[in-house]
Enzyme design. Structure first.
Site, PDB file in Angstrom:
ATOM      1  N   ASP A  46       0.787  -1.373  -0.076  1.00  0.00           N
ATOM      2  CA  ASP A  46      -0.206   0.018   0.091  1.00  0.00           C
ATOM      3  C   ASP A  46       0.848   0.769   0.360  1.00  0.00           C
ATOM      4  O   ASP A  46       0.071   2.590  -0.336  1.00  0.00           O
ATOM      5  CB  ASP A  46      -1.364  -0.236   1.164  1.00  0.00           C
ATOM      6  CG  ASP A  46      -0.395   0.142   2.490  1.00  0.00           C
ATOM      7  OD1 ASP A  46       1.010  -0.111   2.488  1.00  0.00           O
ATOM      8  OD2 ASP A  46      -1.058   0.159   3.686  1.00  0.00           O
ATOM      9  N   GLU A 117      -0.998  -5.711   8.585  1.00  0.00           N
ATOM     10  CA  GLU A 117      -0.215  -4.398   9.555  1.00  0.00           C
ATOM     11  C   GLU A 117      -0.852  -5.215  11.256  1.00  0.00           C
ATOM     12  O   GLU A 117      -2.062  -4.730  11.098  1.00  0.00           O
ATOM     13  CB  GLU A 117       0.084  -3.377   9.218  1.00  0.00           C
ATOM     14  CG  GLU A 117       0.459  -3.005   8.041  1.00  0.00           C
ATOM     15  CD  GLU A 117       0.862  -1.291   8.078  1.00  0.00           C
ATOM     16  OE1 GLU A 117       0.516  -0.863   8.847  1.00  0.00           O
ATOM     17  OE2 GLU A 117       1.038  -1.107   6.308  1.00  0.00           O
ATOM     18  N   GLU A 184       9.194  -4.647  10.450  1.00  0.00           N
ATOM     19  CA  GLU A 184      10.179  -3.927   9.540  1.00  0.00           C
ATOM     20  C   GLU A 184      10.814  -2.376  10.411  1.00  0.00           C
ATOM     21  O   GLU A 184      10.465  -1.984  12.045  1.00  0.00           O
ATOM     22  CB  GLU A 184       9.140  -2.638   9.208  1.00  0.00           C
ATOM     23  CG  GLU A 184       9.550  -1.573   8.249  1.00  0.00           C
ATOM     24  CD  GLU A 184       8.072  -0.796   7.400  1.00  0.00           C
ATOM     25  OE1 GLU A 184       7.230  -1.674   7.251  1.00  0.00           O
ATOM     26  OE2 GLU A 184       8.794   0.041   7.261  1.00  0.00           O
TER      27      GLU A 184
HETATM   28  O1  KIV Z   1       3.625  -1.138   1.391  1.00  0.00           O
HETATM   29  C1  KIV Z   1       4.476  -1.383   1.687  1.00  0.00           C
HETATM   30  O2  KIV Z   1       5.364  -1.490   0.960  1.00  0.00           O
HETATM   31  C2  KIV Z   1       4.802  -1.600   2.313  1.00  0.00           C
HETATM   32  C3  KIV Z   1       6.395  -2.146   2.973  1.00  0.00           C
HETATM   33  C4  KIV Z   1       6.632  -0.370   3.798  1.00  0.00           C
HETATM   34  C5  KIV Z   1       7.228  -3.247   4.099  1.00  0.00           C
HETATM   35  O3  KIV Z   1       3.779  -2.599   3.717  1.00  0.00           O
END
Ligand code: KIV
Length: 282
Positions: A46, A117, A184
């Site tokens: 995202d 997440e 992360e």
């Molecule tokens: O959206 C994304 O690219 C992610 C990364 C920051 C891990 O979730």
């Protein structure tokens, strides 16, 4: 042509200590380049909200945005493991909402799994999606969708209290049935501990050595100019190459150096063909 990997390949790679290399991609050409290069997997993050759509954060990104970009990436990389990233408010409301939207990623965009997440607080979402037969990758540490609560895009797990929370979240994600975990911006020692402790693969973005490394394509290619996190290694400067090419094109157009003969579709004896026609309109 590369053989498309399966979840069993990723488990084997963890066992053998073979690191997985992956990037984000949001469009057909980048996905195609990634597959041609032999990338192990691709995340349609995202982060597309910031890298491609120009938002200040990932919060405005919608399910429609994600599905549309996942479809383009699948068309560009038909033989690559693709992860669809669940956007903000597509799974926060309820387990039912989470299962429905996770299902959309598979049915409409043909991705291989989804990522969401959070740790303990999304454990029931991970369990419900997994129970629906969908592979889930967890994502803990710096979680951009809740960066407001974290006080910004800040590294996590840097003191005992925060590291304990991170370990408890990682265990909860595994317990809930996730097949892999992305960490992360946490200290490399904590990442190494989790990689040993968990039986599922642990992947890093800005978190040191483990079962695999992720970078945002916009960062590593030098496309995203707003800011570059400390953990990024820049492999190209596509912004610089593009700006230079655009400047050269502008100069060519203004000076009449473009187009040349080889850039137009000539016909033989044009005036024989067009003379009468042009006269009609004079
Ligand atoms: O959206 C994304 O690219 C992610 C990364 C920051 C891990 O979730």
């Amino acid at each position: 042509m590369q053989k498309k990997k399966t979840v069993l390949d990723f488990m084997q790679m963890k066992k053998k200590g073979e690191p997985v290399a992956w990037i984000t991609a949001y469009d057909f050409p980048t996905a195609s380049f990634a597959q041609q290069a032999g990338m192990d997997m691709v995340l349609v993050g995202d982060s597309l909200g910031m890298v491609v759509l120009g938002y200040k954060s990932t919060i405005p990104v919608t399910m429609e945005d994600c599905i549309s970009h996942c479809k383009a990436v699948r068309r560009g990389a038909p033989d690559t493991w693709i992860i669809g990233d669940m956007p903000f408010m597509s799974y926060q409301k309820s387990d039912e909402q989470a299962v429905e939207n996770a299902g959309r990623f598979l049915k409409e965009a043909d991705v291989d799994c989804i990522k969401l997440e959070g740790g303990r607080r999304v454990a029931s979402r991970i369990r419900s999606i997994t129970d629906a037969g969908i592979l889930v990758m967890g994502h803990i540490g710096l979680t951009p969708q809740s960066s407001g609560q974290l006080g910004g895009f800040k590294a996590q797990g840097r003191d005992v209290k925060s590291a304990r929370e991170t370990i408890l979240d990682a265990l909860a994600v595994q317990e809930a049935g996730a097949y892999a975990l992305l960490v992360e911006a946490i200290p490399p020692e904590l990442t190494a501990f989790l990689t040993k402790k968990l039986h599922i693969p642990v992947y890093s973005i800005g978190a040191g050595f483990c079962d695999g490394q992720l970078l945002i394509s916009g960062d590593m290619l030098g496309l995203f100019q707003i800011f570059t996190p400390k953990f990024v290694k820049k492999y190209a400067d596509v912004a610089d190459v593009s700006i230079r090419a655009f400047k050269e094109y502008i100069q060519d157009v203004k000076s009449g150096r473009f187009p040349q003969d080889e850039h137009v579709y000539h016909i033989t004896d044009p005036m024989e063909v067009f003379e009468e026609l042009f006269k009609e309109f004079e």
